[in-house]
Structures are given as C-alpha cells and as structure tokens.
Design a protein around this motif. Sequence first.
Motif, PDB file in Angstrom:
ATOM      1  N   LEU A 352       0.784  -0.924  -0.091  1.00 58.92           N
ATOM      2  CA  LEU A 352       0.122   0.023   0.172  1.00 58.92           C
ATOM      3  C   LEU A 352       0.819   1.422  -0.062  1.00 58.92           C
ATOM      4  CD1 LEU A 352      -3.048  -0.880   2.627  1.00 58.92           C
ATOM      5  CD2 LEU A 352      -2.960  -0.208   0.047  1.00 58.92           C
ATOM      6  N   ARG A 353       2.190   1.266   0.807  1.00 58.21           N
ATOM      7  CA  ARG A 353       3.016   2.659   0.963  1.00 58.21           C
ATOM      8  C   ARG A 353       3.347   2.685  -0.629  1.00 58.21           C
ATOM      9  NH1 ARG A 353       5.654   5.684   4.293  1.00 58.21           N
ATOM     10  NH2 ARG A 353       4.840   4.443   6.128  1.00 58.21           N
ATOM     11  N   ASP A 354       3.847   1.872  -1.292  1.00 62.09           N
ATOM     12  CA  ASP A 354       4.390   1.955  -2.567  1.00 62.09           C
ATOM     13  C   ASP A 354       3.403   2.701  -3.532  1.00 62.09           C
ATOM     14  OD1 ASP A 354       6.649   0.395  -1.904  1.00 62.09           O
ATOM     15  OD2 ASP A 354       5.595  -1.414  -2.309  1.00 62.09           O
ATOM     16  N   VAL A 355       1.689   2.026  -3.529  1.00 60.66           N
ATOM     17  CA  VAL A 355       1.036   2.719  -4.250  1.00 60.66           C
ATOM     18  C   VAL A 355       0.524   4.209  -3.820  1.00 60.66           C
ATOM     19  CG1 VAL A 355      -1.565   2.083  -5.251  1.00 60.66           C
ATOM     20  CG2 VAL A 355       0.105   0.490  -4.964  1.00 60.66           C
ATOM     21  N   GLU A 356       0.423   4.354  -2.590  1.00 61.97           N
ATOM     22  CA  GLU A 356      -0.096   5.763  -2.128  1.00 61.97           C
ATOM     23  C   GLU A 356       0.921   6.658  -2.447  1.00 61.97           C
ATOM     24  OE1 GLU A 356      -1.282   7.226   2.354  1.00 61.97           O
ATOM     25  OE2 GLU A 356      -2.658   5.698   1.426  1.00 61.97           O
ATOM     26  N   GLU A 357       1.981   6.421  -2.160  1.00 64.12           N
ATOM     27  CA  GLU A 357       3.195   7.314  -2.532  1.00 64.12           C
ATOM     28  C   GLU A 357       3.398   7.899  -3.610  1.00 64.12           C
ATOM     29  OE1 GLU A 357       6.727   6.507   0.055  1.00 64.12           O
ATOM     30  OE2 GLU A 357       5.672   7.001   1.923  1.00 64.12           O
ATOM     31  N   ALA A 358       3.207   6.799  -4.693  1.00 63.37           N
ATOM     32  CA  ALA A 358       3.335   7.223  -6.069  1.00 63.37           C
ATOM     33  C   ALA A 358       2.141   7.836  -6.406  1.00 63.37           C
ATOM     34  CB  ALA A 358       3.544   5.913  -6.916  1.00 63.37           C
ATOM     35  N   GLU A 404      -0.730   5.786 -15.261  1.00 59.02           N
ATOM     36  CA  GLU A 404      -0.275   4.468 -15.554  1.00 59.02           C
ATOM     37  C   GLU A 404       1.176   4.531 -15.935  1.00 59.02           C
ATOM     38  OE1 GLU A 404      -4.382   2.495 -17.368  1.00 59.02           O
ATOM     39  OE2 GLU A 404      -2.983   3.320 -18.911  1.00 59.02           O
ATOM     40  N   GLN A 405       1.561   5.535 -16.696  1.00 59.75           N
ATOM     41  CA  GLN A 405       2.914   5.604 -17.088  1.00 59.75           C
ATOM     42  C   GLN A 405       3.901   6.024 -15.726  1.00 59.75           C
ATOM     43  OE1 GLN A 405       3.034   8.742 -19.951  1.00 59.75           O
ATOM     44  NE2 GLN A 405       2.867   7.388 -21.600  1.00 59.75           N
ATOM     45  N   LYS A 406       3.290   6.706 -14.874  1.00 57.84           N
ATOM     46  CA  LYS A 406       3.973   6.882 -13.762  1.00 57.84           C
ATOM     47  C   LYS A 406       4.259   5.758 -12.731  1.00 57.84           C
ATOM     48  CE  LYS A 406       3.925  10.598 -10.030  1.00 57.84           C
ATOM     49  NZ  LYS A 406       3.180  11.942  -9.643  1.00 57.84           N
ATOM     50  N   LEU A 407       3.054   5.149 -12.411  1.00 57.46           N
ATOM     51  CA  LEU A 407       3.133   4.016 -11.413  1.00 57.46           C
ATOM     52  C   LEU A 407       3.761   2.934 -11.993  1.00 57.46           C
ATOM     53  CD1 LEU A 407       0.804   5.687  -9.849  1.00 57.46           C
ATOM     54  CD2 LEU A 407       0.115   3.411  -9.150  1.00 57.46           C
ATOM     55  N   GLY A 408       3.800   2.873 -13.310  1.00 57.56           N
ATOM     56  CA  GLY A 408       4.521   1.640 -14.049  1.00 57.56           C
ATOM     57  C   GLY A 408       5.964   1.720 -13.934  1.00 57.56           C
ATOM     58  N   SER A 409       6.133   2.816 -14.222  1.00 52.77           N
ATOM     59  CA  SER A 409       7.815   3.348 -14.150  1.00 52.77           C
ATOM     60  C   SER A 409       8.375   3.338 -12.626  1.00 52.77           C
ATOM     61  CB  SER A 409       8.090   4.975 -14.907  1.00 52.77           C
ATOM     62  OG  SER A 409       9.365   5.165 -14.337  1.00 52.77           O
ATOM     63  N   GLU A 410       7.577   3.805 -11.623  1.00 50.14           N
ATOM     64  CA  GLU A 410       8.099   3.742 -10.431  1.00 50.14           C
ATOM     65  C   GLU A 410       8.178   2.272  -9.719  1.00 50.14           C
ATOM     66  OE1 GLU A 410       6.810   6.915  -7.723  1.00 50.14           O
ATOM     67  OE2 GLU A 410       6.641   8.340  -9.166  1.00 50.14           O
ATOM     68  N   GLY A 412       7.756  -0.504 -11.554  1.00 52.64           N
ATOM     69  CA  GLY A 412       8.255  -1.594 -12.236  1.00 52.64           C
ATOM     70  C   GLY A 412       7.436  -2.780 -12.696  1.00 52.64           C
ATOM     71  N   VAL A 413       6.161  -2.380 -12.817  1.00 55.96           N
ATOM     72  CA  VAL A 413       5.085  -3.229 -13.381  1.00 55.96           C
ATOM     73  C   VAL A 413       4.023  -2.825 -14.048  1.00 55.96           C
ATOM     74  CG1 VAL A 413       5.458  -4.894 -11.015  1.00 55.96           C
ATOM     75  CG2 VAL A 413       3.652  -2.841 -11.280  1.00 55.96           C
ATOM     76  N   LYS A 414       3.555  -3.783 -14.854  1.00 53.90           N
ATOM     77  CA  LYS A 414       2.568  -3.254 -15.870  1.00 53.90           C
ATOM     78  C   LYS A 414       1.443  -2.679 -14.991  1.00 53.90           C
ATOM     79  CE  LYS A 414      -0.728  -4.696 -19.549  1.00 53.90           C
ATOM     80  NZ  LYS A 414      -0.771  -5.920 -20.290  1.00 53.90           N
ATOM     81  N   THR A 415       0.820  -1.625 -15.397  1.00 52.92           N
ATOM     82  CA  THR A 415      -0.266  -0.950 -14.633  1.00 52.92           C
ATOM     83  C   THR A 415      -1.200  -0.576 -15.318  1.00 52.92           C
ATOM     84  OG1 THR A 415       1.517  -0.094 -12.996  1.00 52.92           O
ATOM     85  CG2 THR A 415      -0.785   0.752 -12.897  1.00 52.92           C
ATOM     86  N   GLU A 416      -2.572  -0.856 -14.654  1.00 57.76           N
ATOM     87  CA  GLU A 416      -3.899  -0.418 -14.947  1.00 57.76           C
ATOM     88  C   GLU A 416      -4.734   0.497 -14.253  1.00 57.76           C
ATOM     89  OE1 GLU A 416      -8.322  -2.154 -16.291  1.00 57.76           O
ATOM     90  OE2 GLU A 416      -6.238  -3.248 -16.826  1.00 57.76           O
ATOM     91  N   ILE A 417      -5.052   1.636 -14.308  1.00 53.73           N
ATOM     92  CA  ILE A 417      -5.565   2.716 -13.776  1.00 53.73           C
ATOM     93  C   ILE A 417      -7.112   2.832 -14.178  1.00 53.73           C
ATOM     94  CG2 ILE A 417      -5.779   4.795 -12.726  1.00 53.73           C
ATOM     95  CD1 ILE A 417      -3.349   3.616 -11.957  1.00 53.73           C
ATOM     96  N   GLU A 418      -7.889   2.643 -13.321  1.00 52.63           N
ATOM     97  CA  GLU A 418      -9.353   2.890 -13.531  1.00 52.63           C
ATOM     98  C   GLU A 418      -9.730   4.330 -12.873  1.00 52.63           C
ATOM     99  OE1 GLU A 418     -11.333  -0.626 -12.006  1.00 52.63           O
ATOM    100  OE2 GLU A 418     -10.675  -1.955 -13.360  1.00 52.63           O
ATOM    101  N   MET A 419     -10.250   5.184 -13.616  1.00 53.62           N
ATOM    102  CA  MET A 419     -10.597   6.249 -13.033  1.00 53.62           C
ATOM    103  C   MET A 419     -12.074   6.316 -12.694  1.00 53.62           C
ATOM    104  SD  MET A 419      -7.816   7.699 -13.554  1.00 53.62           S
ATOM    105  CE  MET A 419      -8.424   9.092 -12.527  1.00 53.62           C
ATOM    106  N   ILE A 420     -12.426   6.740 -11.362  1.00 49.11           N
ATOM    107  CA  ILE A 420     -13.799   6.410 -10.868  1.00 49.11           C
ATOM    108  C   ILE A 420     -14.203   7.781  -9.970  1.00 49.11           C
ATOM    109  CG2 ILE A 420     -13.791   3.880 -10.926  1.00 49.11           C
ATOM    110  CD1 ILE A 420     -13.172   4.238  -7.846  1.00 49.11           C
ATOM    111  N   PRO A 421     -15.565   8.275 -10.173  1.00 54.39           N
ATOM    112  CA  PRO A 421     -15.889   9.254  -9.427  1.00 54.39           C
ATOM    113  C   PRO A 421     -15.714   9.008  -7.826  1.00 54.39           C
ATOM    114  CG  PRO A 421     -17.831   8.108 -10.133  1.00 54.39           C
ATOM    115  CD  PRO A 421     -16.766   7.482 -10.852  1.00 54.39           C
ATOM    116  N   PRO A 422     -15.572   9.677  -6.958  1.00 59.17           N
ATOM    117  CA  PRO A 422     -15.293   9.599  -5.366  1.00 59.17           C
ATOM    118  C   PRO A 422     -16.394   8.871  -4.690  1.00 59.17           C
ATOM    119  CG  PRO A 422     -14.714  11.945  -6.140  1.00 59.17           C
ATOM    120  CD  PRO A 422     -15.394  11.351  -7.260  1.00 59.17           C
TER     121      PRO A 422
END
Length: 455
Positions: A352-358, A404-410, A412-422
């Motif tokens: 979680l820390r990895d994801v949240e900080e990125a 997706e580019q940012k998290l994937g780069s930071e 080091g894994v293939k990343t998919e982002i789903e944009m959703i309303p709060p």
Amino acid sequence: MSLDNKFWNIKFETMPRNEIKNLQLKKLKSTIKYAYDKTPFVKKSFKSAGITPDAIKSIEDYTKRVPTITKDQIRSEAGQSRDLFGGYLSVPFEKLLQFGVSRGVSGERTFLAETENDLDICSEMVARGWYGLGARKSDTFMVDQHVSASWSATARKALSRIGCLAARYSTVPPFWEVMFTTYVRLIEPNVINQPTWLLIPAIRKFIKEGINVDEINSNLKFLSHCGDLLSEPVRKRNEEFWGVPLYDTIHIPEVHVFGSECPEKNGIHFWEDLMLVELLDPESNEPVGQGEKGEVTFTVFDIEAQPYLRWRSGDMATMDSEPCACGRTHVRAKYYGRKSHTVKVNGGSIYLRDVEEALWKEPAIAFKPYQLVKFKVQPQPKLVVRASYEPEAKSPDELKKELEQKLGSELGVKTEIEMIPPEEVTKTPLELEYLLPKNERFPNQGHLFKRYIER
C-alpha cells in the motif's frame, strides 16, 4: 535542551545493544515460564511442538522452536472451546483492570484484557515516545478517545506520568469534521493525537472557511499520528498546513505495544528492553535480513493478562537495528501495509505504501480515496488501481494515461488505472480495512479492499 531532557528514560533508551540482548533473554525466560504455567493455549501449543520452557536457553532457541500465534488461531480456539479469550487469559477476572473487544478490522473481533501492570508497561512505552517528541509537563494534549477503550486508558496514563493535561474528546459520524475543527479552536492544544483520515478533511474544512492555522492555534508543538498508514504525501500536506512536525506512532492493543518515531523521522522505535521484535517471512516463517520486508512479530515481556508469545501482527515492515541519530539504540521499523493487502506482480510484492506514495503525488487525485485491486489468484498479471479524482482538474483519459505511465515506471510493473468518481469508494471513518467480496460491477477484477484508515 540537555541530553537528559531528550529522553524520558535515558538509561534504557540509550542502553548498549549487548546489554539490551542480555536483558531480553532474562525477561524472555520468565515470560515464557509465566505464559506456560498460566495460559492453557500456550501449554497446548508447547505440547504440540514437543517443547517445555526449560528447552529455551537462548533467543535463537525461542525464535526457532516456539510456535508463532495469530488472531485467527485465537478466534478458532475461542469458537471451539466457547472461551471468550480462546484459552489466552492468565489471571482471574477479579484481577483485571478492564476487558473488551478488538475493533475487528481484519475479521471477527477478539477479546482483549489487561491488568494495572499491563497498562503500566504500555504507558511507559507511550511516555517515552511522546516525551521524546517534545511533550512536557503542563502541555495540553488532545486525544481522541473514540479510537479504543484500551488506547484511551493507556494514553491518559502516559500523559499523567509526563504531567500533561489530557483533553479528551470523541469524534463520531456524521459530524466528525465539525466536531474536530471546533475542538481544536476551543481547546487550543499543544499536541494533537489523531489519525490522518481526520486531519486531511479538517484541513479542507479550514481552507474552505478561509481560516489560517495561526487563527486556529498558535500553541501547537507537534502532531502525533495514529491508527493508519502514514505515507509521505500525507505527512507533507499536514506539516505544510499546521506548520509543525507530524510524527508517526503505532498502538497494538492485543499485545500492549506502542512505538513512535523520534524527531529524526527515520522509523518507529520499539523499546526492546520491554519486548522482543522479530521480522518474519510471511510464507516461510524464517527471519528476514535487515532492510528486507517481513511480518512484524511481537513478544512483550511481563504482561499478566494475555502474555502472547510471538504474536504475528499482520503488518509488513523493514527494520533497522543500527543506533539512531537521536541517540536511541532500539530497533526502528518502517511500515508498508497489511500482509493481506499485498499484491504480487511479476514475482515481486506491491504494498500500500508503494501505491499511495506514487499515486498521491498527482495533485488531481492527492488524498482522494482509491482502491488497490487484489486478484483472487496470486500472482496477478498486472497492478490494478481504482482512483477517484476531481473532474475539473484533467480529463479522465489524460489522467489515466499519465498515472499508468508514472506508477508503471516507479513500481516497475504493468499498471492499469481505472478512473472512478469519488462516490464509488466508500469513505466511512469507522470502516477500516476490509477485504471485500467480488463486486458485481467489476466481475473480472477479483477481490477489492479499501485503503483509507487504519493498519
């Protein structure tokens, strides 16, 4: 400030490592014997392992031969035996100071009990932490008593020992933001102890009302965070607004553990003269090396009511046993999130820390609710994150591509982002970390869990 004034208990906080180890072994032996003699669960587990307390001659013997324990084991034993404490109560009821239930953030609740002695041990840990951060006699300390009965009692005892005035209050939905911001203005505390899930919305409310922090309280010395994962974007936002340091702490009521950062902010100190701390590989149960991530496991010495041996916390961290620049010689831990909330991608683990900080470095979604998607079958082929956003900030498609580019780069894994309303991510403060059943709206994405409140 003189050297003595930096420490609540200079003798033990700066004890040389070899003396800590010798003291640990002495206390460990007496703790093992007490738990074995007084606790049915321990006697049963020792018998299954084919050992007795006399077989434990060293800390290495202990970590190799004594079984670890988890909440699930206690719950299972409680269900089978119909004993509320699952065979893990070591004193008669009349000796208890109080008992109650855990918050049940990772499953069914467990029963917790403590004596006056147990409260004294944990309050000593808290006094060391808060005094080391700058709490002093006559300071007003704002403590949310809604967190738990055990924490409320421990915090009050520690503050009484230091000589601080405890300003007790409770924040409950649906008016918790209003209540908190009102209390801050009325009480004008020197220190606020509060989870960041309340501090961040409070900042939004103050800014919306056009209120500057100097108008709220000019007496504030520091913030003491508790109750959930503290990522660096959250720390930075709070320190920018409040104008004082924000320090991380952790309280684990089941085992009467409290740990705290020091002014160096390089990890949470655990007081090893009062406990043994291990870091274990969650799959092999073997110790991990310094700097490697493992599950934090505790044995607190001299506990009377529930003397847990090798309690697995379910939290993943790294540890550093080198002396700290603050002068303390005890181990420090950096937390990454719950073991059950870890996803495996490409042979590695994402926390979680990895994801949240990125994720929260991006202004359009900073401090907005998100969900990390954990597939039922691990490892999973990619990292999937559901992220909410401000519709006015950027177009969802543009933001999705950037993230997706940012998290994937930071990471080091293939990343998919789903944009959703709060509104698609529930944000109830009293709901903590739950593994959710498969969501029918997202049938191919496995099991989701919420990340927004407590470790």
